[in-house]
Design a protein around this motif. Sequence first.
Motif, mmCIF file in Angstrom:
data_model
loop_
_atom_site.group_PDB
_atom_site.id
_atom_site.type_symbol
_atom_site.label_atom_id
_atom_site.label_comp_id
_atom_site.label_asym_id
_atom_site.label_seq_id
_atom_site.Cartn_x
_atom_site.Cartn_y
_atom_site.Cartn_z
ATOM 1 N N SER A 111 5.650 0.149 -3.967
ATOM 2 C CA SER A 111 4.661 -0.063 -3.429
ATOM 3 C C SER A 111 3.662 0.813 -3.650
ATOM 4 C CB SER A 111 5.160 -0.590 -1.327
ATOM 5 O OG SER A 111 6.314 0.151 -1.169
ATOM 6 N N GLN A 164 3.055 1.903 0.351
ATOM 7 C CA GLN A 164 3.248 1.729 1.634
ATOM 8 C C GLN A 164 4.070 3.068 1.830
ATOM 9 O OE1 GLN A 164 1.666 -0.997 3.051
ATOM 10 N NE2 GLN A 164 1.486 -1.540 1.372
ATOM 11 N N SER A 165 4.682 3.713 1.103
ATOM 12 C CA SER A 165 5.078 4.864 2.189
ATOM 13 C C SER A 165 4.670 6.359 1.426
ATOM 14 C CB SER A 165 6.683 5.304 0.812
ATOM 15 O OG SER A 165 6.417 5.341 -0.207
ATOM 16 N N GLU A 166 4.004 7.770 1.819
ATOM 17 C CA GLU A 166 3.384 8.283 1.383
ATOM 18 C C GLU A 166 3.708 9.321 0.371
ATOM 19 O OE1 GLU A 166 2.071 12.574 3.639
ATOM 20 O OE2 GLU A 166 3.910 11.200 4.367
ATOM 21 N N GLN A 168 2.337 7.215 -2.618
ATOM 22 C CA GLN A 168 1.583 7.285 -2.784
ATOM 23 C C GLN A 168 1.293 8.752 -3.256
ATOM 24 O OE1 GLN A 168 -0.786 7.134 0.799
ATOM 25 N NE2 GLN A 168 -0.086 4.908 1.094
ATOM 26 N N HIS A 222 -6.221 1.612 -0.862
ATOM 27 C CA HIS A 222 -5.843 2.850 -1.603
ATOM 28 C C HIS A 222 -5.552 3.507 -2.860
ATOM 29 C CE1 HIS A 222 -2.824 6.568 -1.112
ATOM 30 N NE2 HIS A 222 -3.107 6.133 -2.763
ATOM 31 N N GLN A 246 -2.697 -3.559 -1.408
ATOM 32 C CA GLN A 246 -2.903 -1.751 -2.076
ATOM 33 C C GLN A 246 -3.803 -1.655 -3.083
ATOM 34 O OE1 GLN A 246 0.550 -2.461 -5.019
ATOM 35 N NE2 GLN A 246 1.840 -2.534 -3.459
ATOM 36 N N THR A 305 -1.248 -8.173 -1.275
ATOM 37 C CA THR A 305 -0.247 -7.005 -1.687
ATOM 38 C C THR A 305 -0.769 -5.687 -0.634
ATOM 39 O OG1 THR A 305 -1.160 -5.750 -3.747
ATOM 40 C CG2 THR A 305 0.198 -7.366 -4.149
#
Length: 882
Positions: free
Chosen positions: A509, A511-513, A516, A312, A309, A307
């Motif tokens: 996910s 992936q987007s700000e 996060q 992060h 991830q 993934t």
Amino acid sequence: MEVPAVNHSYTHPPPQPWAGQSPRTPNRPSPSCPFPSYHYPNLNPDQQSVTPMTQTTGTAAGHRPQSLYWDPSQQSYQGVLKPVPEITNKTNQGMPQRSYSLPTSLVSNSKTESRYGLDPQLLPSVVQVIKEDRIQWEGKVFVSECKSSVPPLSSTQCTLEDRGTVTAAKMLFVSHSVILRNPNHLHILFSVLLWPALVNMLCECFPQRDVPVCEAGDCVKGCAHCGAFMSPAMSWQDCGQRFYCPFCDKLNEVPWQSYQPTNQGRRVDCEKKPELSLGSYEILEKQTGKAAVLLLAIDVSASAMRTGQLDHICKQICSQLQALNGLEETDRSDLRVCLMTYDSRIHLYNLSPALSRPHMMVITDCEELELPVVEGLLVPLKDCRHILERVLQEISLFNPESDGSGSQELSVSAGLKILQDAASPGKLLIFHSSPVSEGSNQKSSSGFFSSSKVKSIFQGPDSSISLAKECVNQGCSVHIFVFSHHEVGGAWPGHIPFLTGGGVICYNSLQSEMEQECFRADLSRCVDMQMAFKVQLRVFVSKEMRISGCYGSFIAGPDSCCVAMAALDWHTALAFEFAHNKSLDETRGVAIQFVLSYSSSSGENRTRIHTVILSASSQPLDTFRSSQAETLLTFYCKKLYSLALESPLQSLREELQTEVTEMLACFRKQSCTTSVSPGQLVLPQFLKAVPVYINSLRKSEVLLPGLRSSVHQRLQQRSLIVSMDTLSTASQFYPLILPLSVSADNVNMPSLGEAVRCTVSSLDPGGLYLVYCPLALLLWVGSCVPPHTLLQLFNTNSFSYLTSGEIKLPVLENSLSISTRALICSLQSSAAVTLQLKLVREGDSCEESLQLLLVEDKSPNGGASYADFLFHLHVNALHLVV
């Protein structure tokens, strides 16, 4: 007629006009200007039985609905099923009264029209109820005394002063007056909501002083017979040599070491001792236990690695550990931390600072977990922060040695084993990135909604329940962060967190700000939240009463008087239901005491005591006068959501509707005389919002799923809502809709007091509206919003350039942008989880998410509108009366 529905301890301001009501409505009409008439189609008079909402219901005696109006003299809502007389003179407690009819309002929107012709704008409004309560109590002091009156609503900011009975910040009652004889014959519920706040933690909705703390040896001992703690409910006799316990009806001798004389029934030292003068106090025990620890479990399976991830996730964990440890030497934390990773095996890390580098230990036999070592697994953060950061930086570089998927229960079992060997409570944070698989003992998600046993979706697998019980005994609170599409396979990882005082938060996910940022905020909130561990809650109640039910996010035990929980935070609420054993003594009232024993994060053993004394009355109307709608909603929500584990949803909805109908019929029998019109609707003053609340609960996605309502959405909603306090529950079932300014200056920040009703007719195509409930945050944009307003808020002046969906407002230096972002941050702080702002354009297909929050309208999942449900309750209550 007599409709004494007013609680006379309140002095309400004159009623404000409803939407669509002329300001001159309360004035007496002249004979030349008669009351308006409503012309509705005839309803079938043959259908007069109490029927479910899905069926067509007729009216009593073939009458037709004409109007619904507010009677200012009676302080109640009334309506008729036949033409309203121009002026109705009544007598209430010997005083002449008058009733007035509301004029015809604007034509209702087609989405909000009642099938029976009632104008929704003339019905009792939750928005107006909240506004009136704020006018009454905002910024004032409510004194909480023995047998005191109804407290302010949870949404009203006021100061609560404890003078002998627990304040509404910790305990709320559906009614503050108990009927002397068994209320089951009168269909009156007597229940209490309790959410204990921790030491020095204030409930945000009720500003108040801290709960006083006293040493265990300094407190006056309580009852030696039943174990109840000392409180103002105890009555002193023989000049203070004995006291009477209201919970077991026995006399207790006072030891000579703690004897003090009495003056007019009170000890002379009562003002110096909180246990003698206050409804809430806390005892600090001499014995201390071990401090709570923080366990981190990270999924490193092959699918989790794919993934992308993990990097992060590990960076955010490092950031939180640095914040915990502090920047200065004196700020270093003594919190003990453990790190583990898992796939189909468990990887433990020896973080001892005596080692030159951390050691990793792999446990392959996971059937019967045994720890290879104990030393070095739990290390104070100040001694191992740099070692932890080094390991976290290298985790994303690992090469997975196994293709097996990680199991959430495996990580929970490993964390529990570590806590058991260390004899400590703690938080277990699990970061799960691989797809949530469905075990052999778990139920498939297919066919749930077509099955006759819909209740089975809320029942956790046996393995999860037994593991949760072990976590409760150890004080292990489980929190799971899921970074995969959790609806694949039908499994749901939230059963254990829900039963251990933790939670489960799912992300599509990282992936987007925006995702996060949400994860960063959720992780920070989870780590920083102060919690009580190894909680034991005991309940003492007057001998004439007993506990008939207890509902909330816990594992039910054989004794409803004692509840055990792994952990508890300040906003978690439990609901208790009481029943009569025998008739009460009106002079004594009812005494209830909650004793909360727990271990703080630092290891201190504390006992918090909450005591309340309620009045008892032989008049059922006193019970209605001292009732609160939002508390009744919260109780019913917890009860029904808890019973969903074992009862069909259809029967729960019917049972709820029947109980509310019987309650309104009971009030009508007790408050109305023979001169009342057969079709006249009478609602208690403080329960006038009950119909809209109950209808919203009946058609919620948990009890009445829509076509697009997934199993996981329902499970997630149930687990979050069933533990909410009163303020959050009321906001969830009647969301807050705030209009934003669209004027050219935009100088004023939107006020919470300017909320509008939850109906589509409240939404102006030329306006902007922020819609909030604890589980959703929407920004609705009308198609006719001025271009300058769009430019100030979205940095574009074209409505067509806006895209519906999750959005982050641009940071612009103008009053509208600043005030709107400040309001969003304020609402986010009180939400159950970090919410992503969702933009909804007028006319887009995603408006269905908004329609679910417009609870006064017909619901997309088939739920009735507020007007239709109220009319249905009224008609069926008439049948019971007749």
